[in-house]
Design a protein around this motif. Structure first.
Motif, PDB file in Angstrom:
ATOM      1  N   ALA A  88      31.972  37.401  40.006  1.00  0.00           N
ATOM      2  CA  ALA A  88      32.935  37.840  38.987  1.00  0.00           C
ATOM      3  C   ALA A  88      32.184  38.402  37.784  1.00  0.00           C
ATOM      4  N   SER A  89      32.918  38.885  36.806  1.00  0.00           N
ATOM      5  CA  SER A  89      32.299  39.570  35.666  1.00  0.00           C
ATOM      6  C   SER A  89      32.877  39.094  34.344  1.00  0.00           C
ATOM      7  N   LEU A  90      32.050  39.238  33.309  1.00  0.00           N
ATOM      8  CA  LEU A  90      32.480  39.088  31.925  1.00  0.00           C
ATOM      9  C   LEU A  90      32.415  40.469  31.276  1.00  0.00           C
ATOM     10  N   ILE A  91      33.309  40.753  30.366  1.00  0.00           N
ATOM     11  CA  ILE A  91      33.288  42.039  29.669  1.00  0.00           C
ATOM     12  C   ILE A  91      33.214  41.783  28.161  1.00  0.00           C
ATOM     13  N   ASN A  92      32.562  42.694  27.447  1.00  0.00           N
ATOM     14  CA  ASN A  92      32.508  42.508  25.995  1.00  0.00           C
ATOM     15  C   ASN A  92      33.828  42.945  25.361  1.00  0.00           C
ATOM     16  N   GLU A  93      34.020  42.532  24.138  1.00  0.00           N
ATOM     17  CA  GLU A  93      35.288  42.786  23.448  1.00  0.00           C
ATOM     18  C   GLU A  93      35.544  44.278  23.290  1.00  0.00           C
ATOM     19  N   GLN A  94      34.483  45.061  23.118  1.00  0.00           N
ATOM     20  CA  GLN A  94      34.640  46.507  22.972  1.00  0.00           C
ATOM     21  C   GLN A  94      35.305  47.108  24.206  1.00  0.00           C
ATOM     22  N   LEU A  95      34.838  46.721  25.390  1.00  0.00           N
ATOM     23  CA  LEU A  95      35.402  47.246  26.629  1.00  0.00           C
ATOM     24  C   LEU A  95      36.825  46.758  26.830  1.00  0.00           C
ATOM     25  N   ALA A  96      37.082  45.481  26.518  1.00  0.00           N
ATOM     26  CA  ALA A  96      38.427  44.946  26.690  1.00  0.00           C
ATOM     27  C   ALA A  96      39.440  45.696  25.839  1.00  0.00           C
ATOM     28  N   ILE A  97      39.065  46.001  24.593  1.00  0.00           N
ATOM     29  CA  ILE A  97      39.988  46.682  23.689  1.00  0.00           C
ATOM     30  C   ILE A  97      40.122  48.155  24.041  1.00  0.00           C
ATOM     31  N   ALA A  98      38.990  48.826  24.288  1.00  0.00           N
ATOM     32  CA  ALA A  98      39.030  50.267  24.538  1.00  0.00           C
ATOM     33  C   ALA A  98      39.760  50.605  25.830  1.00  0.00           C
ATOM     34  N   ALA A  99      39.527  49.826  26.881  1.00  0.00           N
ATOM     35  CA  ALA A  99      40.140  50.122  28.177  1.00  0.00           C
ATOM     36  C   ALA A  99      41.426  49.346  28.422  1.00  0.00           C
ATOM     37  N   GLY A 100      41.770  48.424  27.516  1.00  0.00           N
ATOM     38  CA  GLY A 100      42.987  47.640  27.694  1.00  0.00           C
ATOM     39  C   GLY A 100      42.919  46.704  28.888  1.00  0.00           C
ATOM     40  N   LEU A 101      41.736  46.164  29.171  1.00  0.00           N
ATOM     41  CA  LEU A 101      41.565  45.274  30.324  1.00  0.00           C
ATOM     42  C   LEU A 101      41.988  43.859  29.974  1.00  0.00           C
ATOM     43  N   GLU A 102      42.446  43.129  30.977  1.00  0.00           N
ATOM     44  CA  GLU A 102      42.934  41.770  30.779  1.00  0.00           C
ATOM     45  C   GLU A 102      42.219  40.810  31.702  1.00  0.00           C
ATOM     46  N   LEU A 103      42.249  39.526  31.355  1.00  0.00           N
ATOM     47  CA  LEU A 103      41.658  38.491  32.193  1.00  0.00           C
ATOM     48  C   LEU A 103      42.359  38.444  33.542  1.00  0.00           C
ATOM     49  N   GLY A 104      41.564  38.288  34.581  1.00  0.00           N
ATOM     50  CA  GLY A 104      42.108  38.249  35.926  1.00  0.00           C
ATOM     51  C   GLY A 104      42.259  39.602  36.584  1.00  0.00           C
TER      52      GLY A 104
END
Length: 830
Positions: free
Chosen positions: A585-601
Motif C-alpha cells: 500500500a502507499s502513503l501520500i503527502n498532503e500536497q498530492l491529496a489536496i491537489a488531486a483530491g485523493l481520499e483514504l482507501g
C-alpha cells in the motif's frame, strides 16, 4: 495662466508656515510608493529570470530515459542516433567555484538539438565552431558573470577562465543576455569533464512533435510534465504583492489625513482667494496642480527608495525561491522601462483617490460656506455613518467569500482568500472610528473629574484628525500579529516535523557500484540499530480521469522509522497503515491529496517499467516546504517494480556510539571519497537556515508596514502641533501645569492605541487562521495547525502603546518646554 500661477504659489505658501503637513504628505507618499515599488521590483526581476529560463525550455522538449532507471550513456545516444532516432544528449550538474559560489552546468550537443528549440537559439551569439571545439566556450548571463567575482587577482570578464574549487578551469566565458541566471551552458564534452561524469548523460531530448521508434529498454516522457518556473512561484509572488498592497493602503491613509487637515486649515485662505475673484474651477485646478507636484516628488523618492529596498532583499528572495522551488532568480535587479512609469502612476493614482474628496469640497463650497471656517469635526458624524456602512458591506463580502470557499475543494481559491482577508481588514479599519467615538462618548458621560472629563472630550475633538492614523495602526498591528503568529507556528511545526522525519543519525550515499558491498559491511556492525535504505524515482499516477507526475519515495518501514514518522490521517490506524505499506500500500503527502483530491482507501495506478502497478492509499503525511506531489512506498517495492537505483542509507546508531569510529572505519575500508556522508545535525541546521531566509522578506515588509503606521501617528500629531498648543492654553491659564498637560497627551494617545490593539488582536488571530487554513493551502498545498502565542498578544498591546508614545513624545516634549509667554501668545492669537 498668470493668475493660476499666483494662486498656486499662494497655496504652496501654506506649507512654509506648516512644514509638518508637507512632511506628512511626502512621508505618506514616499513610504507607500517605496514599499510597493520595492515589491514590484522584486517581482519584475524574478519574472525576467523566469522568462529567460522558459525561453531556454520554450518547446518543453520530451525526454528519453531507460526503463530500468539506470543512467544513460554516450553509447546509448550513439546507438539511437545510428538507428535514426532524432535524440540529443543533455548533461546537468552543479559545480563549485574557487570563491565558493555554486552554479548549474548544462552540457549540450548543439548539432543534434531539435530544430527551433530554445536551446538552439543560444547558438546565434558566436561561431558554432568555437563552441564545439577546444578550448570550447562557457555561455552565461550578465548577472551570472557578477557571481564569478575575483579569485587570486583574476577578474571574471568575457574570455577569462575562472577556476573551480578542484582546480579545474571553465572554458572561456561568453555573455548571452537571454540565458537564465546561475546557469552555465557549454558543449557536452567539457561539461562531462568538469562534472566528472565519464560517459554518462542525464537525458536524451526529442521534439514533442517528432515521432520515435524506441527499443523496449527505453521510454519517452512528455515535456509537459515539467511545470514552468512562474507556475511554481506564482503564489509566493502573490504573497509579496499582498504585503506591498497593505503597505500602500497604510501609506495613503497618511496622505488622506494630511490632505484633509491642510484643507481645513486653509479655509480662510480659500475664502480670501474666492473673494478676490478666483473662480471655483481655478481654485480646484490649482489644488490639483499642487497635488501633482507633491505627488511627483513623493513618487520619485519612493520609486528610488523601492529599488534600494528591492536590491537589499533580492538575494534572500532568490535564495528562498531556489530552496523552495528550485527556481533560479538573479541577484541583480532587472527592471523594464514600464516599471518606473508604473511606480509613479500607482502613486499618483493613489494620491488622486485620496484627494478627490478635497477637490470635490473645494469645487462645491461657496464663499459663505468657506467663511464659516468650521472645524474638521463638523461633518465627522456623517462621515462615521458612511464609514460604518462601508465597513459593514466589506464584512458581508468577506463572510460571503468565506461561505463560498467552504464549498470549494481544499487548495482552491487563492485569490478569493486574499480578497476575503482584504475585505475583513479594510472593513475593520472603517468600523474602528465608530467604535472609538462610541467608547469615548460613553466614558465622557460617566466621568466626573474635571481634568479627566476634559481629556475625554478633547480626545473626541481630536478623533477626526487621528482616526486615519488609528486605522493605519490597526491594519499594521493586525498584519504584524497575524503574520508573526503564522511564522512562529510554522517554525514550531516545521522543527517538530523535521525532528520526526530525521530518524537516522547519519545518512550515507555509497554510489550504485559499491552499494551492496557497503550495505553488507554495515549490516555486520554491532553499533548500528537499524539500516534504512532509500530509493527515489518519478512516475505517472492515474486516478480516475487524472494523470499527473508524482515523486516516489521508497523507504524502509522499520520500527525505528515508523514509530516517529508523522501521519495526518490513516485508513485503519497507524500500525495497520505501516503494515499495509510493507505489503504494497502507499502513503501520500498532503500536497498530492489536496491537489488531486485523493481520499483514504482510494486505489490508484502508477506506470512502471513492468506495466501498471495498482496501490491503495492508507495514509496522508505532512510534507512542509516540499513543492512536489509525492507518495511513499516500501523500498523493496520501488526497487523491484520501478527498478529505481539506490539513493541513500540511513544509520540509526546505538546511544553509546557517537558515529566517529564508524565513519573512520568506513573511510579505511572503502576510501575517504567513496561514500558521501551527511549527519543529521548538518541537515537540520541547513533546513533551519533555509527556513529563516524564507521569511526574511516577510518580516522586513511587516516591520516596514508597522513603521509606516508609526509615521502616520507621528506626522498627524506634528501637523496639528500648533493647533494643539492653542487648545491647551486655556487649561494652562486656569492653573494646570505644563507637565500634567504633556502627560495627558501621552495618556490620550496611548489609550486610543490600546483600544486599537485590543481590536487588532482578534483580527490578527482571524488573519492567522486565514493564512494557515485557506491561503497557505491554496498557495503551497499543505495546511498548518493554528498556533496562538499569548506573549505575542501581550507584545502587540505593548507595541501599540509604545508606537503611540514614541509618536507623541516630540509634541509632548515641545509642550513641556514651551515658555509660558509663548503659550499665552498662542492662546491670545486665537
Amino acid at each position: 495662466m498668470q493668475r493660476l500661477r499666483v494662486v498656486l504659489i499662494t497655496l504652496l505658501a501654506h506649507y512654509r508656515r506648516h512644514p509638518g503637513q508637507l512632511a506628512m504628505l511626502l512621508v505618506g507618499l514616499w513610504v507607500a510608493s517605496a514599499l510597493w515599488s520595492g515589491v514590484q521590483a522584486i517581482n519584475a526581476s524574478a519574472r525576467d529570470s523566469y522568462a529567460r529560463a522558459e525561453a531556454l525550455f520554450s518547446t518543453q522538449l520530451d525526454s528519453i530515459q531507460r526503463r530500468n532507471g539506470q543512467p544513460l550513456t554516450i553509447e546509448n545516444y550513439a546507438a539511437l542516433r545510428r538507428a535514426g532516432q532524432p535524440v540529443s544528449p543533455l548533461l546537468e550538474g552543479r559545480i563549485t567555484l574557487a570563491n565558493g559560489e555554486r552554479l548549474d552546468v548544462m552540457g549540450i550537443d548543439p548539432l543534434s538539438l531539435p530544430a527551433g528549440s530554445g536551446w538552439q537559439s543560444t547558438d546565434d551569439a558566436t561561431d558554432l565552431t568555437a563552441f564545439v571545439t577546444p578550448p570550447w566556450r562557457t555561455r552565461l548571463a550578465p548577472d551570472t558573470l557578477a557571481r564569478l567575482g575575483t579569485n587570486e587577482n583574476e577578474q571574471a570578464v568575457p574570455g577569462s577562465r575562472p577556476r573551480l574549487e578542484n582546480g579545474q578551469r571553465l572554458p572561456p566565458l561568453e555573455i548571452v543576455a537571454s540565458l537564465p541566471p546561475d546557469t552555465l551552458i557549454m558543449d557536452i564534452a567539457p561539461a562531462a569533464a568538469l562534472l566528472e561524469r565519464g560517459n554518462t548523460i542525464d537525458r536524451l531530448l526529442v521534439a514533442p512533435d517528432q515521432p520515435t521508434d524506441l527499443p523496449s529498454a527505453f521510454q519517452r516522457q512528455a515535456g509537459d510534465q515539467l511545470p514552468a518556473p512562474d507556475q511554481l512561484t506564482g503564489s509566493f509572488h502573490l504573497n509579496l504583492t499582498a504585503m506591498g498592497l497593505l503597505a500602500l493602503v497604510v501609506g495613503f491613509l497618511i496622505v488622506h489625513a494630511a490632505l484633509g487637515l491642510a484643507l481645513e486649515q486653509r479655509l480662510d485662505m480659500l475664502r480670501t482667494l474666492r473673494a478676490l475673484g478666483v473662480s471655483g474651477r481655478e481654485l480646484t485646478l490649482a489644488l490639483g496642480l499642487e497635488m501633482l507636484l507633491i505627488g511627483l516628488l513623493g513618487a520619485v523618492l519612493g520609486v528610488i527608495s523601492g529599488v534600494w529596498i528591492a536590491g537589499a532583499l533580492l538575494p534572500d528572495v532568490a535564495s528562498t525561491l531556489r530552496s523552495l522551488y528550485d527556481a533560479q532568480v538573479g541577484v541583480r535587479l532587472s527592471l523594464p522601462w514600464y516599471y518606473w512609469l508604473g511606480g509613479v502612476a500607482i502613486t499618483l493614482g493613489g494620491l488622486a483617490t485620496a484627494g478627490l474628496g478635497m477637490l470635490w469640497r473645494t469645487a462645491r463650497l461657496n464663499v459663505l460656506a468657506l467663511g464659516q471656517a468650521q472645524a474638521w469635526r463638523g461633518g465627522f458624524r456623517r462621515q462615521l455613518g458612511r464609514m460604518t456602512l462601508g465597513g459593514g458591506l466589506l464584512w458581508l463580502i468577506a463572510l460571503g467569500l468565506y461561505l463560498w470557499l467552504l464549498g470549494r475543494p481544499a487548495g482552491e481559491g487563492l485569490v478569493s482568500g486574499f480578497l476575503m482577508v482584504g475585505a475583513a481588514l479594510l472593513g475593520s479599519a472603517l468600523l474602528l472610528p465608530r467604535l472609538l467615538a462610541w467608547l469615548l462618548a460613553k466614558l465622557t458621560g460617566r466621568e466626573n473629574h474635571p481634568l479627566r472629563q476634559w481629556a475625554l472630550a478633547d480626545t473626541q475633538l481630536q478623533l477626526p484628525k487621528l482616526s486615519l492614523a488609528m486605522m493605519a495602526l490597526l491594519l499594521a498591528l493586525a498584519a504584524n500579529l497575524g503574520v508573526s503568529s503564522m511564522v512562529g507556528g510554522f517554525r514550531l511545526t516545521f522543527l517538530d516535523w523535521l525532528d520526526q522525519r530525521l530518524v537516522a543519525d547519519i545518512y550515507l550515499r555509497p554510489g550504485e557500484e559499491r552499494y551492496t558491498e557497503v550495505l553488507d559491511w554495515l549490516e555486520a556492525r554491532s553499533d548500528i540499530i537499524a539500516l534504512l535504505p532509500n530509493r527515489q524515482t518519478e512516475a505517472r499516477l492515474d486516478a480516475g480521469k487524472q494523470s499527473r507526475p508524482v515523486s516516489i519515495d521508497g523507504i524502509t518501514p522499520a520500527p525505528a522509522l515508523t514509530e516517529r514518522w508523522p501521519l495526518l490521517d490513516t485508513l485503519d490506524g497507524r500500525e495497520q497503515a505501516w503494515q499495509s505499506v510493507a505489503e504494497g500500500a502507499s502513503l501520500i503527502n498532503e500536497q498530492l491529496a489536496i491537489a488531486a483530491g485523493l481520499e483514504l482507501g482510494q486505489k490508484i495506478i502508477l506506470a512502471t517499467s513492468r506495466g501498471p502497478f495498482e496501490t491503495r492509499i492508507v495514509g496522508v503525511y505532512p510534507d512542509y516546504g516540499n513543492p512536489r506531489e509525492e507518495m511513499v512506498l516500501a523500498e523493496s517495492l520501488v526497487a523491484s517494480r520501478f527498478q529505481a537505483p539506490p539513493d541513500s542509507v540511513g544509520l540509526v546508531l546505538e546511544e553509546s556510539s557517537d558515529g566517529e569510529s564508524l565513519l573512520a572505519d568506513l573511510d579505511r575500508r572503502f576510501g575517504a571519497d567513496s561514500v558521501s556522508v551527511i549527519d543529521r545535525r548538518g541537515i537540520r541546521e541547513l533546513a533551519i537556515e533555509i527556513f529563516e531566509r524564507t521569511f526574511t522578506i516577510t518580516r522586513a515588509l511587516n516591520a516596514l508596514t508597522l513603521g509606516v503606521a508609526a509615521l502616520a501617528l507621528f506626522t498627524s500629531l506634528l501637523a496639528q502641533a500648533r493647533t494643539r498648543r492653542a487648545q491647551l492654553a486655556p487649561l494652562w491659564a486656569l492653573g494646570v501645569p505644563r507637565r500634567p498637560l504633556a502627560l495627558v497627551s501621552l495618556v490620550q494617545l496611548g489609550g486610543l492605541a490600546l483600544v486599537t490593539a485590543l481590536v487588532a488582536i482578534p483580527l490578527g488571530i482571524a488573519l492567522t487562521w486565514a493564512l494557515v487554513a485557506v491561503i497557505n493551502v491554496a498557495a503551497f498545498g499543505w495546511r498548518l495547525p493554528l498556533h496562538v502565542f499569548p506573549l505575542q498578544i501581550l507584545w502587540t498591546l505593548g507595541l501599540a502603546v509604545l508606537v503611540a508614545w514614541l509618536a507623541a513624545l516630540l509634541p509632548a516634549w515641545r509642550l513641556w518646554r514651551i515658555p509660558p509667554r509663548a503659550l499665552l501668545a498662542e492662546f491670545e492669537g486665537k
